[in-house]
Motif scaffolding. Structure first.
Motif, PDB file in Angstrom:
ATOM      1  N   PHE A 121       3.437   4.362   1.279  1.00 55.68           N
ATOM      2  CA  PHE A 121       2.739   3.780   1.085  1.00 55.68           C
ATOM      3  C   PHE A 121       1.444   3.560   1.873  1.00 55.68           C
ATOM      4  O   PHE A 121       0.947   3.344   2.845  1.00 55.68           O
ATOM      5  CB  PHE A 121       3.448   2.463   1.366  1.00 55.68           C
ATOM      6  N   ASN A 122       0.823   3.066   0.799  1.00 58.41           N
ATOM      7  CA  ASN A 122      -0.857   3.622   1.093  1.00 58.41           C
ATOM      8  C   ASN A 122      -1.457   2.141   0.866  1.00 58.41           C
ATOM      9  O   ASN A 122      -1.658   2.010  -0.786  1.00 58.41           O
ATOM     10  CB  ASN A 122      -1.583   4.751  -0.063  1.00 58.41           C
ATOM     11  N   PRO A 123      -1.607   0.910   1.644  1.00 56.73           N
ATOM     12  CA  PRO A 123      -1.964  -0.262   1.503  1.00 56.73           C
ATOM     13  C   PRO A 123      -3.641   0.335   1.434  1.00 56.73           C
ATOM     14  O   PRO A 123      -3.829  -1.510   0.920  1.00 56.73           O
ATOM     15  CB  PRO A 123      -1.350  -0.418   2.997  1.00 56.73           C
ATOM     16  N   ILE A 124      -4.613   0.793   2.012  1.00 57.00           N
ATOM     17  CA  ILE A 124      -5.354   0.833   1.130  1.00 57.00           C
ATOM     18  C   ILE A 124      -5.206   1.964   1.197  1.00 57.00           C
ATOM     19  O   ILE A 124      -4.536   3.176   1.548  1.00 57.00           O
ATOM     20  CB  ILE A 124      -7.032   0.846   2.449  1.00 57.00           C
ATOM     21  N   ASN A 125      -7.087   3.432   0.509  1.00 57.30           N
ATOM     22  CA  ASN A 125      -7.001   4.394   0.036  1.00 57.30           C
ATOM     23  C   ASN A 125      -6.763   5.148   1.128  1.00 57.30           C
ATOM     24  O   ASN A 125      -6.150   6.286   1.361  1.00 57.30           O
ATOM     25  CB  ASN A 125      -7.952   4.131  -0.371  1.00 57.30           C
ATOM     26  N   GLU A 126      -7.316   4.808   2.278  1.00 54.95           N
ATOM     27  CA  GLU A 126      -7.567   5.879   3.897  1.00 54.95           C
ATOM     28  C   GLU A 126      -6.171   5.830   4.654  1.00 54.95           C
ATOM     29  O   GLU A 126      -6.108   6.294   5.204  1.00 54.95           O
ATOM     30  CB  GLU A 126      -8.136   5.422   4.716  1.00 54.95           C
ATOM     31  N   ILE A 127      -5.129   4.912   4.548  1.00 55.80           N
ATOM     32  CA  ILE A 127      -3.958   5.061   5.387  1.00 55.80           C
ATOM     33  C   ILE A 127      -2.591   5.089   4.740  1.00 55.80           C
ATOM     34  O   ILE A 127      -2.547   4.677   3.758  1.00 55.80           O
ATOM     35  CB  ILE A 127      -3.926   2.998   5.930  1.00 55.80           C
TER      36      ILE A 127
END
Length: 181
Positions: free
Chosen positions: A103-109
């Motif tokens: 799961f990528n809540p934002i692109n970097e995490i």
């Protein structure tokens, strides 16, 4: 009259054949299109590990594939094989697989869960000769988090089922690097 009826039946037969061939070709195109769309969302990766010391050798291979449902969610599977040898102590073969959710809540995490099931076969030798062989299943349930850039993620994962006696890992917290193409 008979000629006209035969000509009419032949004409109808040809029209039906043309209709079926067009219908079949459109169906084939639709099936191929769906297959292509599926494979456009699949990414492959995995790991390769090699470690050697004075009396120790390890080789690990773990190919993996994930399916990207969208930019945030992915689900995949992995196979794992590891060979260990500690000279005059033991040899082991470890193999199995895992199911991975990303799961990528934002692109970097990237947040991950992974259920892993490995079979451990360890035979003792040398100074440990005479000890019974170990043959058992070693489950692991990881939760992890990492920093993601393009197709590489670097992070830590924690084994919720860690057992000091049976786990193949030295610690419950394990660093990882994931690469998918």
């Amino acid at each position: 009259m008979i000629y006209f009826k035969l000509k009419n039946i032949t004409l109808k037969f040809i029209i039906v054949l043309i209709y079926l061939s067009f219908n079949f070709s459109f169906t084939q195109t639709e099936i191929e299109s769906k297959e292509n769309r599926f494979w456009q969302h699949v990414r492959f990766g995995g790991g390769l590990g090699l470690s050697s010391g004075t009396d120790f050798f390890t080789l690990g291979v773990s190919p993996s594939a994930i399916y990207d449902f969208n930019d945030q969610f992915s689900l995949g599977t992995s196979l794992n094989y590891t060979y260990n040898r500690f000279k005059n102590r033991f040899k082991s073969n470890i193999y199995g697989g895992s199911i991975l959710g990303l799961f990528n809540p934002i692109n970097e995490i990237q947040i991950s869960t992974e259920l892993e099931q490995l079979r451990v076969n360890r035979n003792y030798e040398g100074i440990n000769q005479g000890l019974p062989s170990d043959n058992y299943w070693s489950p692991a349930l990881f939760i992890g988090a990492g920093y993601r850039t393009n197709n590489v993620t670097i992070g830590l994962r924690y084994d919720l089922l860690f057992d000091e006696q049976k786990s193949i890992y030295a610690d419950a917290i394990i660093p990882f690097i994931r690469v998918y193409f």
